[in-house]
Design an enzyme around this catalytic site. Structure first.
Site, PDB file in Angstrom:
ATOM      1  N   ASP A 442      10.456 -46.849 -58.270  1.00 28.77           N
ATOM      2  CA  ASP A 442       9.168 -46.222 -57.982  1.00 28.77           C
ATOM      3  C   ASP A 442       8.802 -45.228 -59.086  1.00 28.77           C
ATOM      4  O   ASP A 442       9.663 -44.815 -59.886  1.00 28.77           O
ATOM      5  CB  ASP A 442       9.287 -45.500 -56.625  1.00 28.77           C
ATOM      6  CG  ASP A 442       7.956 -45.328 -55.915  1.00 28.77           C
ATOM      7  OD1 ASP A 442       6.915 -45.491 -56.559  1.00 28.77           O
ATOM      8  OD2 ASP A 442       7.972 -45.004 -54.704  1.00 28.77           O
ATOM      9  N   ASP A 505       0.182 -49.229 -51.607  1.00 26.09           N
ATOM     10  CA  ASP A 505       0.651 -48.528 -50.406  1.00 26.09           C
ATOM     11  C   ASP A 505      -0.274 -48.793 -49.234  1.00 26.09           C
ATOM     12  O   ASP A 505       0.051 -48.470 -48.093  1.00 26.09           O
ATOM     13  CB  ASP A 505       0.716 -47.021 -50.660  1.00 26.09           C
ATOM     14  CG  ASP A 505       1.984 -46.632 -51.397  1.00 26.09           C
ATOM     15  OD1 ASP A 505       2.893 -47.471 -51.504  1.00 26.09           O
ATOM     16  OD2 ASP A 505       2.063 -45.488 -51.862  1.00 26.09           O
TER      17      ASP A 505
HETATM   18  C1  DGJ Z   1       5.449 -44.727 -52.946  1.00 26.14           C
HETATM   19  C2  DGJ Z   1       5.720 -46.160 -52.634  1.00 26.14           C
HETATM   20  O1  DGJ Z   1       4.623 -46.943 -52.980  1.00 26.14           O
HETATM   21  C3  DGJ Z   1       6.099 -46.295 -51.168  1.00 26.14           C
HETATM   22  O2  DGJ Z   1       6.278 -47.630 -50.826  1.00 26.14           O
HETATM   23  C4  DGJ Z   1       7.351 -45.506 -50.940  1.00 26.14           C
HETATM   24  O3  DGJ Z   1       8.409 -46.075 -51.639  1.00 26.14           O
HETATM   25  C5  DGJ Z   1       7.143 -44.053 -51.354  1.00 26.14           C
HETATM   26  N1  DGJ Z   1       6.639 -43.947 -52.676  1.00 26.14           N
HETATM   27  C6  DGJ Z   1       8.441 -43.291 -51.258  1.00 26.14           C
HETATM   28  O4  DGJ Z   1       8.351 -42.008 -51.742  1.00 26.14           O
END
Ligand code: DGJ
Length: 684
Positions: A442, A505
């Site tokens: 990430d 997300d």
């Molecule tokens: C952003 C990601 O897109 C989410 O899926 C998740 O992993 C969060 N970060 C975790 O902090």
């Protein structure tokens, strides 16, 4: 397909296209053709002349790789500064080499050589271009694009995607009447534009001339589309020159990222197919496992027992991979105000949440028949972490200023060798100490305040690629997912090192249909992760039924992100049935088509095709006046082959040409209605 050279004219041919340029009397590389297949012996280089004292030959000539200097005012690909302060470049043709790819040499007597590389991609209807700048004397590069393309039309339409966090990949179409610049200046993540350009004239999914170009780079990029004064449209792609400076000593060279370029006279669908072919050629070919991810279920409140409880349910519904998301390491606990300023950088397992380490959880996951995956954010550090206390100098910062945190974190300067070594060793250790099959990488904030070194915008991404490649070399078979606050890091550069991408997300099943559509213009479905999550959706606050949510996520690489410990038994059983259905459909889900909807009702139609059959996904978000049906004309079938399918409670067998020409009626009613129809090729 292949490359041929006739005198000073060069032809790069795929199965159906030709790309032609020639050397002019002035030693410039003049673009002559990019379109349907032609024979080099027929090429006529009509004379070019200066139209006026304001339209001089450097601008009038559609150049393959124009540089800054002399009378060049339209976009140029290369700008440098010599040690004497001079900035004019005068690159002239200086020969070529033809082996697996074509390399055309340009030379400036003042001490710069540029090699232009042209490659025909094996089995893919596209070419790949990039440039290498060689310094014979010390120089500073101030702008360096990968390639410039010329389309012999004006009044074209440009297709790209625009968006932001939670709304990535919204397809945008705009007329090109002057100059359009699409760019990223954020370094590690960019939800706003994607580094590609699709140009067309009155095209549909299945008709019309379309040119597409996509850059393989995950950092700062710039795409310029300019309608020139001379009846053409030029397109230039490369790393962004904003805040860029790359110093080369004598003998050094710089290689740009590559651009993949394709043309078709038959509309957007074949263009996407070619881009998807290219994407797949970069990817691990194994089918992606159905994954469970804990993020939406637990956020940072991860515990060993809680994850074990989720793992039991995940196995029960048929997940093949269990991924623990953020929260398992360091002191990663939100503060009373909801902020989080600790944990990142301290990649040791939290002894409170996992008293005996990760092993008890991983053992259970394996006993349940799943593989295990884990979340990391290796480019980042929190200010309260042990890592930051030990190495405050490892982050990007401006001299004499305090750095600004975003999401409570700073960005590590990956261009520093010690930082690269730290990240590589950390990941290597994590994968050596634990049986991990999947890493979700990430990156939740952009780069900023990078200080004096203006090459870090490029070096950071180069280091990222190097680290992932090296860790994969040490741990073959481990899959890596690229995530950057959702879909902030999706491009052919990312796909050349990562195996999956987290598209957004935003997990609302309806919003996702738009996001998937925009994504599908260029990138292959096999890498596109999509999860089914709880309702009301945390972002849209919309409650959509389980079938629509599953069907939407099944158009990509299926994942589940629900809190399975609070799901009803009825829903758990239904979820298991959907996962089972997905596994049965997965072998048929190869080529991905956006189908046109002729109905006045808002049907969204996606279809997969493969040699063994096809799968149709039809969605109707809201039934509107008249509650009409739609006619679905399939694509990618074998015209003379026969296909069996169920429609309106009856089994039918029809030939591919019938299904593609006449099509079938699909009639959904109600809100958030959806269906899947499977077409199995019948052996004669
Ligand atoms: C952003 C990601 O897109 C989410 O899926 C998740 O992993 C969060 N970060 C975790 O902090």
């Amino acid at each position: 397909m292949g490359i041929d050279v006739a005198g000073s004219t060069f032809g790069i041919h795929t199965d159906t296209t030709s790309y032609v340029f020639a050397v002019t009397d002035q030693g410039l590389l003049r673009h002559l053709h990019w379109g349907g297949r032609i024979d080099l012996s027929d090429v006529i280089a009509e004379p070019l002349w200066e139209l006026s004292t304001n339209d001089l030959i450097q601008d009038v000539t559609p150049q393959e790789y124009p540089c800054h200097g002399r009378f060049r005012y339209n976009e140029h690909c290369l700008a440098i500064k010599f040690a004497d302060g001079g900035r004019e470049l005068d690159l002239r043709y200086a020969g070529h080499d033809l082996a697996a790819d074509l390399v055309v040499h340009l030379h400036d007597e003042k001490g710069v050589r540029v090699d232009l590389h042209y490659e025909v991609l094996e089995g893919i209807d596209a070419i790949r271009r990039w440039a290498v700048v060689h310094a014979e004397v010390p120089v500073r590069i101030e702008a360096v694009a990968s390639a410039q393309f010329h389309i012999p039309f004006r009044d074209l339409e440009l297709r790209n995607v625009a968006g932001r966090w939670g709304a990535e990949f919204q397809e945008v179409v705009q007329p090109v009447s002057s100059k359009v610049v699409l760019e990223s200046r954020r370094g590690v993540s960019n939800h706003h534009h994607n580094p590609f350009a699709v140009l067309s004239r009155q095209a549909t999914e299945t008709s019309g001339r379309v040119w597409g170009m996509a850059l393989a780079f995950s950092g700062n990029t710039k795409t310029v589309v300019e309608q020139t004064q001379y009846g053409q449209t030029l397109v230039q792609l490369g790393i962004n020159d904003a805040d860029l400076a790359i110093s080369l000593a004598a003998g050094d060279s710089f290689t740009t990222p590559a651009v993949v370029a394709t043309y078709t006279p038959d509309g957007f669908d074949p263009l996407s197919q070619t881009f998807h072919d290219y994407g797949r050629s970069l990817l691990n070919p194994a089918p992606r496992p159905v994954l469970y991810n804990s993020w939406e279920a637990t956020n940072f409140a991860v515990t060993c027992d809680g994850q074990i409880a989720l793992a039991h349910r995940a196995a029960q519904i048929g997940a093949e991979l269990f991924v623990v998301d953020d929260g398992w390491f360091g002191r990663r606990n939100p503060e009373p105000n909801g902020g989080i300023t600790d944990g990142l950088g301290d990649w040791w397992v939290d002894p409170v949440k996992f008293p005996d380490g990760l092993k008890p959880l991983i053992d259970v996951v394996h006993e349940l028949g799943m593989s295990f995956g884990i979340w990391v954010e290796p480019e980042m550090v929190n200010p309260r972490s042990d890592l930051y206390a030990a190495h405050p100098d490892w982050i990007y910062r401006e001299p004499g200023r305090d750095p600004d945190p975003a999401r409570g974190q700073y960005v590590l300067n990956l261009a520093v060798p010690a930082v690269q070594e730290f990240v590589t060793t950390m990941l290597d250790g994590l994968l050596s100490d634990n049986d991990i099959a999947y890493v979700k990488w990430d990156a939740n904030r952009p780069m900023s305040q990078v200080g004096a070194a203006r090459d870090v915008w490029y070096r950071h991404i180069e280091a990222l690629y190097t680290i992932v490649r090296e860790v994969k070399r040490r741990h073959p078979g481990v899959l890596f997912e690229a995530c950057a606050s959702g879909g902030g890091r999706i491009d052919f550069g990312a796909l050349s090192v990562f195996d999956d991408v987290w598209t957004s997300d935003n997990t609302d099943a309806l919003d996702r249909l738009d996001i998937h559509r925009g994504y599908s213009l260029v990138y292959p479905p096999q890498a596109m992760r999509a999860w089914v999550t709880d309702v009301p959706n945390f972002l849209s606050q919309r409650s959509i039924g389980l079938a629509f949510r599953f069907h939407s996520a099944m158009t990509g690489s299926l994942g589940i992100g629900c809190n399975l410990t609070t799901m009803s038994d009825v829903d758990l059983r239904a979820a298991a049935t959907f996962v089972q259905q997905y596994k049965q459909l997965r072998p048929l889900m190869h080529r991905w088509h956006r189908l046109e909807n002729p109905s006045s009702n808002d049907y969204r139609l996606f279809q997969y095709s493969s040699p063994a059959g096809a799968v149709l996904f039809a969605f109707l978000p809201a039934s509107r006046l008249g509650h009409t049906s739609t006619t679905v004309r399939l694509r990618g079938l074998e015209p003379t082959a026969r296909y069996r399918f169920e429609l309106d409670w009856q089994t039918h067998v029809a030939r591919g040409d019938y299904l593609m020409q006449r099509g079938v009626r699909v009639w959904l009613q109600g809100d958030y209605a959806s269906t899947i129809i499977r077409f199995d090729r019948v052996e004669d």
